[in-house]
Design a protein around this motif. Structure first.
Motif, mmCIF file in Angstrom:
data_model
loop_
_atom_site.group_PDB
_atom_site.id
_atom_site.type_symbol
_atom_site.label_atom_id
_atom_site.label_comp_id
_atom_site.label_asym_id
_atom_site.label_seq_id
_atom_site.Cartn_x
_atom_site.Cartn_y
_atom_site.Cartn_z
ATOM 1 N N ARG A 110 40.330 32.318 44.250
ATOM 2 C CA ARG A 110 39.082 32.971 44.637
ATOM 3 C C ARG A 110 38.841 34.151 43.726
ATOM 4 O O ARG A 110 39.697 34.991 43.531
ATOM 5 C CB ARG A 110 39.188 33.433 46.103
ATOM 6 C CG ARG A 110 39.122 32.284 47.080
ATOM 7 C CD ARG A 110 38.983 32.829 48.489
ATOM 8 N NE ARG A 110 37.701 33.385 48.754
ATOM 9 C CZ ARG A 110 36.680 32.673 49.175
ATOM 10 N NH1 ARG A 110 36.799 31.354 49.336
ATOM 11 N NH2 ARG A 110 35.536 33.233 49.445
ATOM 12 N N LEU A 111 37.718 34.197 43.145
ATOM 13 C CA LEU A 111 37.414 35.294 42.224
ATOM 14 C C LEU A 111 36.446 36.232 42.915
ATOM 15 O O LEU A 111 35.552 35.811 43.664
ATOM 16 C CB LEU A 111 36.787 34.761 40.936
ATOM 17 C CG LEU A 111 37.661 33.794 40.155
ATOM 18 C CD1 LEU A 111 36.902 33.228 38.991
ATOM 19 C CD2 LEU A 111 38.886 34.548 39.673
ATOM 20 N N GLU A 112 36.600 37.396 42.636
ATOM 21 C CA GLU A 112 35.778 38.402 43.289
ATOM 22 C C GLU A 112 35.118 39.292 42.244
ATOM 23 O O GLU A 112 35.527 39.314 41.087
ATOM 24 C CB GLU A 112 36.692 39.300 44.174
ATOM 25 C CG GLU A 112 37.458 38.555 45.251
ATOM 26 C CD GLU A 112 36.622 38.251 46.462
ATOM 27 O OE1 GLU A 112 35.660 39.010 46.736
ATOM 28 O OE2 GLU A 112 36.870 37.221 47.137
ATOM 29 N N LYS A 150 33.341 37.079 39.119
ATOM 30 C CA LYS A 150 32.562 36.062 39.801
ATOM 31 C C LYS A 150 31.109 36.070 39.333
ATOM 32 O O LYS A 150 30.506 35.032 39.046
ATOM 33 C CB LYS A 150 32.627 36.319 41.322
ATOM 34 C CG LYS A 150 31.976 35.212 42.108
ATOM 35 C CD LYS A 150 31.898 35.545 43.594
ATOM 36 C CE LYS A 150 31.124 34.448 44.289
ATOM 37 N NZ LYS A 150 30.940 34.783 45.694
ATOM 38 N N GLU A 180 28.835 33.065 37.564
ATOM 39 C CA GLU A 180 27.569 32.611 38.174
ATOM 40 C C GLU A 180 26.461 32.563 37.128
ATOM 41 O O GLU A 180 25.725 31.576 37.026
ATOM 42 C CB GLU A 180 27.174 33.599 39.301
ATOM 43 C CG GLU A 180 28.007 33.439 40.560
ATOM 44 C CD GLU A 180 27.625 32.213 41.356
ATOM 45 O OE1 GLU A 180 26.379 31.999 41.569
ATOM 46 O OE2 GLU A 180 28.514 31.423 41.730
#
Lengths: 570, 135
Positions: A14-16, A20, A24
């Motif tokens: 999970r990238l934060e 992220k 995107e």
């Protein structure tokens, strides 16, 4: 950079935060670019479908070969009724010069004239000195001349291919085909009247003339002209059922390949342009008129013993019988007195109307620019009625006469004469009763059997005709006794006519063998006989046995004699 | 992934070479076609010239002069023309007439002046038909 989490296989990450966000943005851009590309490819695909499937319903146009090569000759050929070539166009080189390229005009002119001997040095030199970029030196060279000019190697001289009209039959068809000028424009004859058709067309133009018959007519006519030391003549063969002109000769003629060298006399078409007082051959029309009008029958006759005097003229008979003559005898002996009386009984008005009906008062309907206008008396007085009855006072072209006789013998149907090959039935206008036509055929046969036209009796072909010997109108008033126009017009086979032949010789002189006569019976009739004998097998006319009872019955003429007693003669 | 890429490269290369070859082939053939068309035109023109010469040499006057010089032909006269009806009845065929020809031969041998083959004589007079009523 130690706060990056450890990436391990098989474990989702999970990238934060910032990372992220960057991913995107990248994904969105990729999708956008993908969409654009898809759109572009869709457009291209759509265009391909449109071009290949929708527009032509087949493959996009493949570069096709140019249509099969076909020779363009500039002007269509003219052929006779059997397809033999009468006029064609050939490519010939023409010599021109660009004076600005010529180095030494004087020397070039001198050298050129040693090869083209028909050119003159001063003229060529003047042309080569001209201040232009283009001068014609000579049109239509022979291949040999072209080779020799090339061999001179003079700079500034060039060749240009041109289409030249060639007439392989030379003078045989001169007055029919006519000729063209140097720029391929029709000047006379069929070349002129069908100029547009020939220029556009590639299909050859089919004439109604049969070259073989044309040759026979020309040869026999020329023979009679030289035999009787005449100045010219004309010969015509018409198909009576279609109005086709099978032969049309006018002598003297010219070679259309060398049209520039001819005289006016050679160019003059005696068959259609010349109008003449035809003489006794007109008695065919006179007799037909009287019979058709019903003023006489074959049982009637007239007193031809005394000459007719009117004003200062005396009308006399050439072959004087000086007695009462029946209608058949008037025709057979060619009696002027009887003919005049016959015409007077019909009357001036009816004669004028009849001649109009026969087409004698208007120019011919024929595809030639050279058509003579008949010389019609105006006003038409009783004296004209008298003279026209034996063929004087109304001048028509020989073609008029031949067409008129065709109408008389073919059952009374007038059809326009033509120079083009026709197929199928030709409609005409009925101008005579069929019964009149039948009687006229018998009378014409009578003339050949024991009248003035015995010299035309071709064995087996049932020739029927009428002689004519007209005195030509002299320079001033009156008629020249010595200059005659001797003619013979015939139909054969006379029991069912197929062809009409007219031979007319201009100014024949009486010869020793003809006992000094230069009449139609002596001059023109023998030519008709030989033409019939030679041409009939070519025209598909079979000879018949002239003594066969069927033929005798067909040609029987009911003749009254002077005492009113009837006797049959045929 | 690698293999697919190599495959596509190969396909592209082959297509490129094929296109190159086809292009030159087409060019070559077009040149040949044009040459053929030129040749056809030249031949047509030659035929055209020969036709003109043919009809020049076939002028009736020329033919007549040549016939006079080289052949024994004479103008046709009416005695040489006949109709089918004038022909005599057909002779029996060779096999059928074996005895007949033998007879003629014997007769010829005997008299010495009869020809071995006697052509049938035509009828003396042409058969005529009456003129049909015109129209």
């Amino acid at each position: 950079m130690t706060d990056f989490p450890q990436i391990q296989a098989g474990k989702s990450v999970r990238l934060e935060g910032v990372t992220k966000q960057a991913l995107e943005i990248g994904r969105n851009r990729l999708i956008l670019a993908g969409c654009l590309l898809t759109l572009a490819f869709t457009a291209v695909a759509g265009r391909v479908v449109e071009l290949s499937a929708l527009r032509d319903h087949n493959e996009p146009t493949v570069p096709t070969a140019a249509a099969d090569a076909a020779l363009q000759t500039g002007r269509a050929d003219i052929v006779d009724r059997n397809g033999l070539l009468v006029a064609t166009s050939l490519r010939t080189p023409s010599l021109y010069a660009d004076p600005s390229e010529v180095l030494d005009p004087a020397r070039a002119a001198r050298r050129l004239t040693t090869v083209l001997t028909d050119l003159a040095v001063p003229e060529v030199e003047a042309k080569l000195r001209a201040n232009r970029r283009f001068v014609w030196l000579k049109r239509s060279l022979t291949p040999h001349e072209q080779y020799r000019v090339n061999a001179l190697g003079i700079p500034g001289l060039h060749f240009m291919d041109e289409w030249k009209r060639i007439y392989p039959q030379s003078s045989l068809m001169a007055h029919v085909v006519g000729f063209t000028d140097i720029d391929d424009r029709g000047i006379s004859g069929v070349e002129r009247s069908f100029d547009d058709v020939l220029r556009d067309g590639r299909e050859p133009l089919h004439l109604s003339i049969d070259l073989r018959i044309q040759h026979i007519v020309r040869q026999e006519l020329a023979h009679q002209i030289s035999l009787f030391e005449a100045i010219g003549g004309t010969g015509i063969v018409l198909d009576v059922d279609t109005g086709e002109t099978v032969a049309m000769v006018s002598l003297p003629d010219f070679d259309p390949n060398m049209a520039a060298e001819m005289s006016d006399d050679q160019r003059f078409n005696r068959a259609t342009l010349g109008v003449y007082e035809m003489g006794s051959t007109f008695k065919i029309f006179n007799t037909a008129m009287a019979l058709d009008a019903g003023t006489v029958t074959l049982r009637d006759g007239y007193d031809a013993s005394k000459p007719i005097k009117i004003a200062r003229f005396t009308i006399n008979d050439f072959h004087g019988e000086n007695r009462w003559l029946s209608v058949a005898e008037i025709f057979k002996y060619s009696s002027n007195i009887g003919s005049v009386k016959m015409a007077m009984d019909v009357g001036t008005e009816r004669q004028k109307e009849f001649m109009g009906r026969m087409g004698m008062l208007q120019p011919m309907s024929l595809e030639l620019p050279e058509r003579g206008y008949p010389l019609v008396p105006s006003p038409w007085r009783p004296i004209n009625t008298m003279t026209i009855s034996f063929g004087h006072g109304l001048s028509v072209s020989p073609m008029h006469l031949a067409a008129g006789v065709a109408t008389v013998v073919n059952g009374g149907i007038k059809r326009p004469t033509t120079l083009l090959k026709t197929t199928g039935r030709v409609l005409g206008e009925e101008v005579l009763k069929p019964s009149t036509s039948e009687v006229m055929r018998k009378l014409m046969r009578l003339v050949v059997m024991d009248g003035t036209g015995r010299n035309a009796d071709a064995e087996g072909y049932l020739v029927g005709g009428k002689t004519g010997t007209a005195e030509k109108a002299g320079g001033g008033r009156g008629y020249a006794r010595k200059s005659l126009l001797s003619s013979f017009v015939a139909a054969f086979p006379v029991n069912d006519p197929k062809y009409v032949i007219l031979i007319m010789v201009d100014e024949p002189k009486g010869q020793k063998f003809s006992h000094g006569y230069a009449t139609g019976g002596w001059v023109a009739a023998p030519a008709v006989k030989r033409i019939v004998e030679r041409a009939a097998p070519l025209l598909g006319v079979a000879p018949v046995d002239m003594d066969a009872p069927e033929i005798r019955r067909d040609l029987l003429v009911d003749l009254p004699d002077a005492g009113g007693k009837r006797l049959a003669s045929f | 992934m690698r293999r697919v890429t190599i495959l596509w490269f190969l396909v592209a290369a082959c297509l490129g070479v094929a296109l190159f070859l086809v292009k030159y082939e087409v060019q070559d053939r077009e040149e040949k076609l044009a040459a053929l068309h030129r040749e056809i035109l030249a031949n047509q023109e030659a035929v055209h010239v020969l036709e003109a010469e043919w009809s020049y040499l076939n002028r009736p006057s020329n033919l007549e002069a040549m016939v006079r010089r080289h052949l024994d032909l004479v103008p046709l006269d009416t005695t040489r023309l006949g109709r089918i009806e004038q022909l005599p009845i057909r002779l029996p065929s060779f096999e059928e007439a074996g005895t007949m020809t033998a007879g003629i031969r014997e007769a010829a041998a005997a008299t010495d002046d009869l020809p071995a083959f006697a052509p049938p004589a035509p009828l003396p007079r042409p058969i005529t038909i009456s003129a049909k009523v015109r129209r």
